[in-house]
Write a protein that holds these residues in place. Structure first.
Motif, short mmCIF file in Angstrom:
data_model
loop_
_atom_site.label_atom_id
_atom_site.label_comp_id
_atom_site.label_asym_id
_atom_site.label_seq_id
_atom_site.Cartn_x
_atom_site.Cartn_y
_atom_site.Cartn_z
N LEU A 31 -12.30 6.40 9.96
CA LEU A 31 -13.64 5.93 10.36
C LEU A 31 -14.10 6.62 11.63
N THR A 32 -13.20 6.69 12.62
CA THR A 32 -13.46 7.39 13.88
C THR A 32 -12.13 8.04 14.26
N LYS A 33 -12.08 8.63 15.46
CA LYS A 33 -10.83 9.25 15.90
C LYS A 33 -9.68 8.23 15.93
N MET A 34 -10.01 6.99 16.31
CA MET A 34 -8.97 5.97 16.53
C MET A 34 -8.81 4.98 15.38
N GLU A 35 -9.84 4.82 14.55
CA GLU A 35 -9.81 3.76 13.55
C GLU A 35 -9.77 4.31 12.13
N LYS A 36 -8.94 3.69 11.31
CA LYS A 36 -8.82 4.09 9.91
C LYS A 36 -9.01 2.86 9.03
N LEU A 37 -9.66 3.06 7.88
CA LEU A 37 -9.89 1.96 6.94
C LEU A 37 -8.85 2.06 5.82
N PHE A 38 -8.22 0.92 5.49
CA PHE A 38 -7.22 0.88 4.43
C PHE A 38 -7.69 -0.07 3.35
N GLU A 39 -7.80 0.43 2.12
CA GLU A 39 -8.05 -0.47 0.99
C GLU A 39 -6.68 -0.79 0.39
N ILE A 40 -6.40 -2.09 0.22
CA ILE A 40 -5.06 -2.53 -0.15
C ILE A 40 -5.13 -3.49 -1.33
N LYS A 41 -4.15 -3.37 -2.23
CA LYS A 41 -4.07 -4.38 -3.32
C LYS A 41 -2.64 -4.88 -3.42
N VAL A 90 3.18 -0.52 15.32
CA VAL A 90 2.85 -0.79 13.92
C VAL A 90 1.59 -0.02 13.51
N THR A 91 0.57 -0.11 14.34
CA THR A 91 -0.71 0.50 13.95
C THR A 91 -0.63 2.04 13.89
N ARG A 92 0.16 2.65 14.78
CA ARG A 92 0.32 4.11 14.71
C ARG A 92 1.07 4.51 13.45
N ALA A 93 2.11 3.73 13.12
CA ALA A 93 2.88 4.03 11.90
C ALA A 93 2.01 3.83 10.67
N LEU A 94 1.17 2.78 10.69
CA LEU A 94 0.27 2.52 9.56
C LEU A 94 -0.68 3.71 9.34
N HIS A 95 -1.15 4.29 10.42
CA HIS A 95 -2.07 5.43 10.31
C HIS A 95 -1.43 6.64 9.63
N LEU A 97 0.39 6.40 6.96
CA LEU A 97 0.58 6.11 5.53
C LEU A 97 -0.63 6.51 4.70
N ASN A 98 -0.36 6.91 3.48
CA ASN A 98 -1.44 7.33 2.58
C ASN A 98 -1.43 6.53 1.30
N GLN A 99 -2.37 6.90 0.43
CA GLN A 99 -2.50 6.25 -0.88
C GLN A 99 -1.14 6.13 -1.58
N GLY A 100 -0.85 4.96 -2.12
CA GLY A 100 0.39 4.75 -2.87
C GLY A 100 1.52 4.17 -2.03
N ALA A 101 1.38 4.21 -0.68
CA ALA A 101 2.45 3.70 0.18
C ALA A 101 2.54 2.18 0.09
N SER A 102 3.75 1.65 0.27
CA SER A 102 3.98 0.20 0.20
C SER A 102 3.95 -0.43 1.58
N LEU A 103 3.50 -1.66 1.64
CA LEU A 103 3.56 -2.42 2.88
C LEU A 103 3.61 -3.90 2.51
N GLY A 104 3.91 -4.75 3.52
CA GLY A 104 3.96 -6.17 3.26
C GLY A 104 2.77 -6.86 3.91
N ILE A 105 2.31 -7.92 3.28
CA ILE A 105 1.18 -8.69 3.83
C ILE A 105 1.57 -10.17 3.83
N ARG A 106 1.41 -10.84 4.99
CA ARG A 106 1.52 -12.30 5.05
C ARG A 106 0.13 -12.85 5.34
#
Ligand SMILES: Cc1cc2nc3c(=O)[nH]c(=O)nc-3n(C[C@H](O)[C@H](O)[C@H](O)COP(=O)(O)OP(=O)(O)OC[C@H]3O[C@@H](n4cnc5c(N)ncnc54)[C@H](O)[C@@H]3O)c2cc1C
Ligand code: FES
Length: 285
Positions: A31-41, A90-95, A97-106
């Motif tokens: 989205l910007t230099k610092m922010e990324k949008l993640f669509e997750i299912k 966490v947020t740097r590591a998340l950045h 990750l790309n399409q297809g990567a796994s993560l956990g959501i609570r």
């Protein structure tokens, strides 16, 4: 005496709040230099089932968890969106990750915006910087249920034009007859033709019917005091001013006390509060 069945139920409840559900990144967008949008299912295909204003705990295996607001509207089905600023572990590591990567959501956790009580009202959205992330969920929910609400005003302030988020949506709101959209930047980049100044410089440009208006204010801590004051100057009552508070959180479910402001657990009673409820709470604003 506690029965085996009760123990099982208790364990299931604990599991459901502590155990991350397996999810997958469907799409990413810088989205910007610092922010990324993640669509997750979710891998099990279920919806998140959130209210605008709620947050989730994002879990990266072997790294940790971070609370992140849900940025998409619950009217979007099948997946949800998180907009994340890279600031720490966490947020740097998340950045990375790309399409297809796994993560956990609570989650979803916390109290969202009181949408039912906002129906029929004029809504004044005031978003500062990354505060647009949780507000976007509410704005898009309201736009998808447009006939349930009256006038819609959006005030958005960013530090510079390069830090504006969700450019496609901003472009739509500028053109839209459904929304009265006002924007500003603290500092111009030379190309900017719009208003320059902090977000409070937009308030004198608008008129509101105070008894009919709910103001929803989300932004950096420094913005709240001044934006709330402007809403009060317009005559909007304190119980019709709604804010979302960010506090350091860990568990997200009222167990660890990290988010506590005096006697209030922000992760459970918030992050969304009516200003009338927290105005006497030291350190809340
Ligand atoms: C309800 C809620 C919703 C949120 N929504 C979003 C969102 O939608 N998007 C988004 O980008 N962020 C959001 N945040 C903020 C996000 O959770 C934090 O930035 C989080 O710390 C990031 O985790 P991290 O592991 O990447 O960073 P951390 O490793 O926790 O570091 C983040 C920064 O905080 C500093 N820090 C860490 N711990 C402490 C401490 N105890 N005291 C003081 N400083 C400390 C670090 O030095 C670093 O500068 C939200 C927070 C809350 C509570
Ligand atoms: S984050 Fe643990 S009690 Fe609120």
């Amino acid at each position: 005496m506690t029965t085996a069945a009760q123990v099982q139920t208790g364990l299931r409840e604990l599991n459901s709040i502590y155990l991350p559900r397996l999810a997958e990144i469907v799409k990413t967008e810088q989205l910007t230099k610092m922010e990324k949008l993640f669509e997750i299912k979710f891998r099990d295909g279920r919806d998140l089932g959130h209210q605008p204003g709620q947050f989730v705990e994002v879990s990266l295996f072997g790294i940790g968890e971070a609370p992140i607001s849900v940025s998409s509207s619950p009217t979007k089905k099948g997946s949800f969106e998180l907009a994340v600023r890279a600031v720490g572990n966490v947020t740097r590591a998340l950045h990375t990750l790309n399409q297809g990567a796994s993560l956990g959501i609570r989650g979803p956790f916390g109290q969202g915006f009181p949408v039912e009580e906002m129906k029929g009202k004029d809504i004044l959205f005031v978003a500062g910087g990354i505060g647009l992330v949780p507000l976007r969920s509410l704005i898009n929910y309201v736009l998808d249920n447009r006939s349930d609400f009256s006038r819609l005003l959006v005030l958005f302030g960013a530090k510079t034009p390069a830090e504006q988020l969700f450019l496609d949506e901003l472009a739509k709101w500028r053109q839209s007859k459904e929304v009265e959209y006002w924007e500003t930047v603290d500092r111009s980049d030379g190309q900017w033709k719009g208003n320059i100044g902090v977000i409070t410089t937009l308030f004198p440009k608008i008129t509101v019917d105070p008894q009919k208006t709910v103001a929803v204010i989300v932004g950096p801590p420094v913005m709240y005091r001044f934006a709330i004051l402007e809403a009060q100057v317009k005559g909007i009552p304190d119980d019709q001013i709604i804010v979302s508070l960010e506090r350091r959180m860990k568990c997200g479910v009222g167990k660890c006390g990290h988010c506590q402001v005096n006697h209030v657990y922000v992760c459970q009673e918030g992050p969304v509060f009516r200003y009338a409820k927290i105005k006497d709470l030291k350190e809340a604003i």
